[in-house]
Design a protein around this motif. Structure first.
Motif, PDB file in Angstrom:
ATOM      1  N   CYS A 127      46.715  -9.375  37.764  1.00 49.33           N
ATOM      2  CA  CYS A 127      46.440  -8.406  36.698  1.00 49.33           C
ATOM      3  C   CYS A 127      45.787  -7.174  37.329  1.00 49.33           C
ATOM      4  O   CYS A 127      44.582  -7.004  37.309  1.00 49.33           O
ATOM      5  CB  CYS A 127      45.533  -9.035  35.641  1.00 49.33           C
ATOM      6  N   GLN A 128      46.640  -6.321  37.888  1.00 47.93           N
ATOM      7  CA  GLN A 128      46.192  -5.132  38.606  1.00 47.93           C
ATOM      8  C   GLN A 128      47.025  -3.931  38.150  1.00 47.93           C
ATOM      9  O   GLN A 128      48.201  -4.072  37.820  1.00 47.93           O
ATOM     10  CB  GLN A 128      46.358  -5.311  40.121  1.00 47.93           C
ATOM     11  N   ARG A 129      46.423  -2.745  38.153  1.00 41.73           N
ATOM     12  CA  ARG A 129      47.130  -1.538  37.727  1.00 41.73           C
ATOM     13  C   ARG A 129      48.402  -1.298  38.532  1.00 41.73           C
ATOM     14  O   ARG A 129      49.442  -0.968  37.981  1.00 41.73           O
ATOM     15  CB  ARG A 129      46.212  -0.322  37.847  1.00 41.73           C
ATOM     16  N   MET A 182      44.557 -12.425  32.210  1.00 36.32           N
ATOM     17  CA  MET A 182      43.347 -11.654  32.470  1.00 36.32           C
ATOM     18  C   MET A 182      42.131 -12.566  32.326  1.00 36.32           C
ATOM     19  O   MET A 182      42.067 -13.385  31.429  1.00 36.32           O
ATOM     20  CB  MET A 182      43.304 -10.517  31.447  1.00 36.32           C
ATOM     21  N   ASN A 226      38.244 -10.450  35.904  1.00 33.29           N
ATOM     22  CA  ASN A 226      38.594  -9.486  36.934  1.00 33.29           C
ATOM     23  C   ASN A 226      38.880  -8.107  36.328  1.00 33.29           C
ATOM     24  O   ASN A 226      39.019  -7.139  37.061  1.00 33.29           O
ATOM     25  CB  ASN A 226      39.778  -9.982  37.773  1.00 33.29           C
ATOM     26  N   GLN A 227      39.028  -8.009  35.022  1.00 37.15           N
ATOM     27  CA  GLN A 227      39.268  -6.729  34.338  1.00 37.15           C
ATOM     28  C   GLN A 227      38.266  -6.616  33.187  1.00 37.15           C
ATOM     29  O   GLN A 227      38.601  -6.780  32.011  1.00 37.15           O
ATOM     30  CB  GLN A 227      40.724  -6.672  33.807  1.00 37.15           C
ATOM     31  N   LYS A 228      37.030  -6.320  33.536  1.00 38.94           N
ATOM     32  CA  LYS A 228      35.937  -6.347  32.548  1.00 38.94           C
ATOM     33  C   LYS A 228      36.145  -5.386  31.379  1.00 38.94           C
ATOM     34  O   LYS A 228      35.938  -5.741  30.222  1.00 38.94           O
ATOM     35  CB  LYS A 228      34.614  -6.078  33.240  1.00 38.94           C
ATOM     36  N   ASN A 229      36.591  -4.150  31.634  1.00 44.09           N
ATOM     37  CA  ASN A 229      36.794  -3.191  30.541  1.00 44.09           C
ATOM     38  C   ASN A 229      37.923  -3.630  29.619  1.00 44.09           C
ATOM     39  O   ASN A 229      37.815  -3.530  28.395  1.00 44.09           O
ATOM     40  CB  ASN A 229      37.074  -1.788  31.087  1.00 44.09           C
ATOM     41  N   LEU A 230      39.008  -4.097  30.183  1.00 43.63           N
ATOM     42  CA  LEU A 230      40.141  -4.544  29.390  1.00 43.63           C
ATOM     43  C   LEU A 230      39.789  -5.823  28.617  1.00 43.63           C
ATOM     44  O   LEU A 230      40.167  -5.978  27.463  1.00 43.63           O
ATOM     45  CB  LEU A 230      41.346  -4.785  30.288  1.00 43.63           C
TER      46      LEU A 230
END
Length: 153
Positions: free
Chosen positions: A126-128, A145, A148-152
Motif C-alpha cells: 500500500c504505497q503511492r 492498509m 503503514n498509512q496513518k493519514n489514510l
C-alpha cells in the motif's frame, strides 16, 4: 521436491538422464548454489508470458524461500504475481529482503499487461508509487492498509 520427483520419476526420465531421485539435502544444496536470476529465467521459459490478464484478479506477495539460507547468506526472498483465473504464477523477482518488496513490486508490474485486471497486495504494497503504477497501466487495485498509512487509515 523429493516426493514430486519420486511420484514423477518416469516423466522426469523422459526429459533428463536422471537415474534416481537425489535426497532432500542434495536438492537443497543444488538450489542454494543456483543464481536466482537463472531460476527465474527457467521459470519464465516454462510459463507462457502471453497469458491474458484482462478481468483477472492478480495477487502480489513476497515470501522467504525456506531452505535457501546458507552460512552467512540470508534466505532468498521472492516477490511473485499469482493469477487467480489461470491458477499459476505469472512472474517472480528476487527481492533483497522483505523490506525491499516495495521496490520490487513496481518492477513486476512493468512485466505484465494489467489493463482491466484487479491487483491485490498486502499492507506493505500500500504505497503511492504502487497505486500510481496500477493507475498508469489502467489496472484496478485493492491495497490492504494497516498502520503503514496513518493519514489514510
Amino acid at each position: 521436491m523429493v516426493e514430486f520427483a519420486k511420484l514423477k520419476l518416469d516423466w522426469l526420465r523422459q526429459h533428463t538422464d536422471i537415474e534416481s531421485v537425489p535426497c532432500a539435502e542434495t536438492l537443497r544444496y543444488f538450489i542454494a548454489c543456483v543464481k536466482p536470476s537463472e531460476l527465474i529465467k527457467g521459470f519464465e521459459t516454462f510459463v507462457n508470458p502471453d497469458i491474458p490478464t484482462s478481468k483477472d484478479i492478480i495477487s502480489i506477495g513476497g515470501k522467504a524461500m525456506r531452505g535457501t539460507r546458507h552460512g552467512a547468506f540470508d534466505a532468498l526472498h521472492m516477490v511473485s504475481v499469482w493469477s487467480q483465473e489461470q491458477g499459476i504464477t505469472l512472474a517472480a523477482l528476487e527481492s533483497m529482503g522483505k523490506s525491499n518488496e516495495i521496490k520490487t513490486i513496481p518492477k513486476l508490474l512493468d512485466l505484465l499487461d494489467i489493463k482491466e485486471a484487479t491487483i491485490t497486495t498486502d499492507a506493505m504494497g500500500c504505497q503511492r508509487e504502487i497505486a500510481a503504477k496500477n493507475h498508469q497501466q489502467q489496472g484496478d487495485y485493492v491495497l490492504q492498509m494497516k498502520n503503514n498509512q496513518k493519514n489514510l487509515l
